[in-house]
Design an enzyme around this catalytic site. Structure first.
Site, short mmCIF file in Angstrom:
data_model
loop_
_atom_site.label_atom_id
_atom_site.label_comp_id
_atom_site.label_asym_id
_atom_site.label_seq_id
_atom_site.Cartn_x
_atom_site.Cartn_y
_atom_site.Cartn_z
N ARG A 116 -10.19 -11.51 1.95
CA ARG A 116 -11.07 -12.52 1.34
C ARG A 116 -10.42 -13.89 1.31
O ARG A 116 -11.12 -14.91 1.33
CB ARG A 116 -11.52 -12.03 -0.04
CG ARG A 116 -10.41 -11.86 -1.03
CD ARG A 116 -10.82 -11.03 -2.24
NE ARG A 116 -10.97 -9.61 -1.90
CZ ARG A 116 -11.38 -8.67 -2.74
NH1 ARG A 116 -11.71 -9.00 -3.99
NH2 ARG A 116 -11.47 -7.41 -2.37
N LYS A 163 0.83 -1.20 0.00
CA LYS A 163 0.00 0.00 0.00
C LYS A 163 0.87 1.26 0.00
O LYS A 163 2.00 1.21 0.46
CB LYS A 163 -0.85 0.01 1.29
CG LYS A 163 -1.97 -0.99 1.32
CD LYS A 163 -2.77 -0.83 2.61
CE LYS A 163 -3.87 -1.87 2.71
NZ LYS A 163 -4.93 -1.70 1.70
N1 BES Z 1 -8.02 -3.83 4.51
C1 BES Z 1 -8.22 -3.39 3.19
C2 BES Z 1 -9.52 -2.59 3.00
C3 BES Z 1 -9.65 -1.30 3.75
C4 BES Z 1 -9.39 -0.11 3.12
C5 BES Z 1 -10.12 -1.28 5.05
C6 BES Z 1 -9.55 1.07 3.81
C7 BES Z 1 -10.26 -0.10 5.74
C8 BES Z 1 -9.99 1.09 5.12
C9 BES Z 1 -8.25 -4.58 2.25
O1 BES Z 1 -7.49 -5.67 2.62
C10 BES Z 1 -7.74 -4.11 0.95
O2 BES Z 1 -6.59 -3.78 0.88
N2 BES Z 1 -8.57 -4.12 -0.06
C11 BES Z 1 -8.19 -3.70 -1.36
C12 BES Z 1 -8.77 -4.69 -2.34
C13 BES Z 1 -8.28 -4.52 -3.73
C14 BES Z 1 -6.82 -4.89 -3.83
C15 BES Z 1 -9.10 -5.41 -4.63
C16 BES Z 1 -8.74 -2.30 -1.60
O3 BES Z 1 -9.83 -2.00 -1.14
O4 BES Z 1 -8.04 -1.51 -2.22
MN MN Z 2 -5.48 -5.47 1.93
#
Ligand code: BES
Ligand code: MN
Ligand code: ZN
Length: 505
Positions: free
Chosen positions: A353, A279
């Protein structure tokens, strides 16, 4: 904060402050507030006529009684328009009043069961939501701040009821409110805790503490057992971390049917860096809260164990970190979940997931009759619904409706999202059964569709709390930081399921 219910007259009680309420647009004072106004030589009436007290929602006015009443202060809490009153407004008003009194250093305060008998709010519910609001509103997380707080904690809140015959009802409401609020605050504590403290092992220890305190059955699966069970999707996520993963299972047995009536599955990523699909650094610290779903199901089952409904509930939390390293999962890798389905990894940041695929698979293996999972799953859900509503997705409208209703009762908004089969197309892989990212659009839905692959026909609801698990600012009974959503929804849901089963809560 100790909460005590007593029979008496709030105007006669001796505390640092008594809280009474006032509705917007009220022309004549009556009841408690009228008596208090009289004792204060019409001070409240005067403030109303001068426009200082309007009764607007969350308006708080503090009047010093200067010896005219046994209590040193009178707090007039605005409840908005009478016909618009709701349980959640009472929660919010109680929180605002208590928070202010805490800041003012008050030790001992009193209130009535605000809102009772108005807009369909029963006395028991009023006592419950006042208690919830008070305990949720004064919550703070100062564990790692060494400097002493400027103001202490409120030591005691007295809920006063004038009618002796109603005492047990008020006590019952207060008792329920305390259980719900304390469970919510437990989840908040877990989520606010940084990732170097709240590791998977610490989550497991917390579960052990809950099991001991509330008589829950605990089972913690270690990496080896995950391997034996073939939890390839979960193990893929754990691969990059030095912290041992923990698969936490807590059982509450309220009926001797031997069946699991409800499985509550919570995402337990104690830190989500994104893994190799790392990230951006900005805001990454927020990802210490990526175990909010896991915290919520653990807190909920501990509350359920205190209310003791006749139903069997299992909470499941696959706890791990998601970090990059030379042994970490890579984009392009293919994993085999416990169910046997293969998954192509597009992004290692779609890790929740993967862990839930095996946790839901485990719940299915235990033949759970209903499944509800709670996860900070997608940024897309936060974009869609902000921090106001959690997203609900599922394969069974009746269960979705029950979850939403349980949320309404808790003041935790839940909005249903579409689950048309057509969305499944986006998760198709060229090299495996499914892929873990369904493309740029409808990300919250394709995330939910991915989970549905591991659920089969079991009635299931997925709650995406990515937007609602944290609050950026203080709002009603929420404080900045973890909200504890959806602990109270889950408890209400289980209690309503137990009631419709015929068991009495
Ligand atoms: N933990 C994150 C989602 C999240 C984002 C929670 C902001 C709380 C605040 C999750 O694991 C994630 O990174 N999701 C990705 C999915 C994508 C790679 C398909 C996302 O939302 O960008
Ligand atoms: Mn994630
Ligand atoms: Zn995540």
């Amino acid at each position: 904060m100790k909460i005590k219910v007593i029979v008496g007259d709030i105007a006669k009680i001796e505390t640092d402050a008594i809280i009474v309420n006032f509705f917007e647009g009220t022309e004549h004072l009556d009841g408690d507030i009228a008596n208090i106004d009289k004792a204060l030589a019409g001070a409240i009436t005067q403030l109303i006529s001068q426009g200082e007290i309007k009764g607007k929602l969350n308006e708080i006015t503090v009047i010093h009684s200067l010896g005219r009443l046994p209590s040193a202060r009178v707090v007039v809490a605005g409840l908005g328009k009478e016909q618009e009153l709701s349980q959640d407004r009472v929660r919010g008003a109680a929180a605002s009043a208590c928070r202010l009194l805490k800041q003012k250093g008050m030790d001992n305060i009193a209130t009535i069961a605000q809102g009772a008998g108005i807009a369909g709010i029963s006395l028991e519910s009023a006592a419950q939501v006042v208690t919830e609001g008070a305990l949720l509103g004064v919550y703070s997380f100062r564990k790692h701040i060494t400097k002493e707080a400027e103001h202490g904690e409120i030591k005691q809140l007295i809920i006063v009821t004038a009618d002796e015959t109603k005492l047990p009802i008020v006590e019952q409401g207060c008792h329920r409110g305390r259980i719900l609020a304390e469970a919510t605050n437990l989840a908040r504590d877990m989520v606010n805790e940084p990732a170097n403290y709240m590791t998977p092992s610490r989550m497991a220890e917390t579960a052990k503490g809950l099991a001991q305190s509330y008589g829950l059955e605990l089972n913690i699966l270690e990496r080896q057992q995950m391997q034996e069970l073939g939890m390839g999707a979960l193990l893929g996520v754990t691969q990059g971390s030095q912290q041992p993963p923990k698969f936490i299972v807590l059982n509450y047995k309220g009926s001797d049917s031997g069946e699991i009536d409800v499985a509550l599955v919570g995402k337990g990523i104690t830190f989500d860096s994104g893994g190799i699909s790392i990230k951006p650094s900005e805001g990454m610290s927020e990802m210490k809260g990526d175990m909010a779903g896991g915290a919520a199901v653990m807190a909920a089952i501990s509350a359920i164990a205190q209310v003791k409904p006749q139903i069997n509930v299992t909470a499941i939390v696959p706890a791990t970190e998601n970090l990059p390293s030379s042994s970490a999962l890579k984009p392009g890798d293919i994993l085999t979940a416990m169910s046997g389905k293969t998954i192509e990894i597009i992004s290692t940041d779609a890790e929740g997931r993967l862990t839930l695929a095996d946790a839901l698979g485990y719940a299915k293996k235990l033949s759970a009759k209903l499944m509800v999972d709670v996860a900070t799953l997608t940024g897309a859900c936060r974009v869609a619904l902000g921090d106001i509503c959690s997203g609900a997705f599922g394969n069974n409208q009746e269960l979705i409706d029950k979850v939403i209703a349980a949320g309404n009762e808790a003041g935790e908004h839940i909005w249903q999202m579409p689950m048309y089969e057509d969305y499944k197309e986006q998760n198709k892989s060229d090299v495996a059964d499914v892929k873990n990212v369904g493309g740029k659009y409808a990300g919250a839905i394709t995330g939910a569709q991915f989970l549905s692959e591991f659920v089969g026909d079991t009635p299931w609801v997925h709650l995406d709390i990515a937007g609602t698990s944290m609050s950026e600012k203080e709002r009603n009974y929420l404080i900045k930081g973890a909200t504890g959503v959806p602990v109270r929804t889950l408890v209400n849901l289980v209690l309503s399921l137990a009631n419709s089963k015929g068991g009495e809560a």
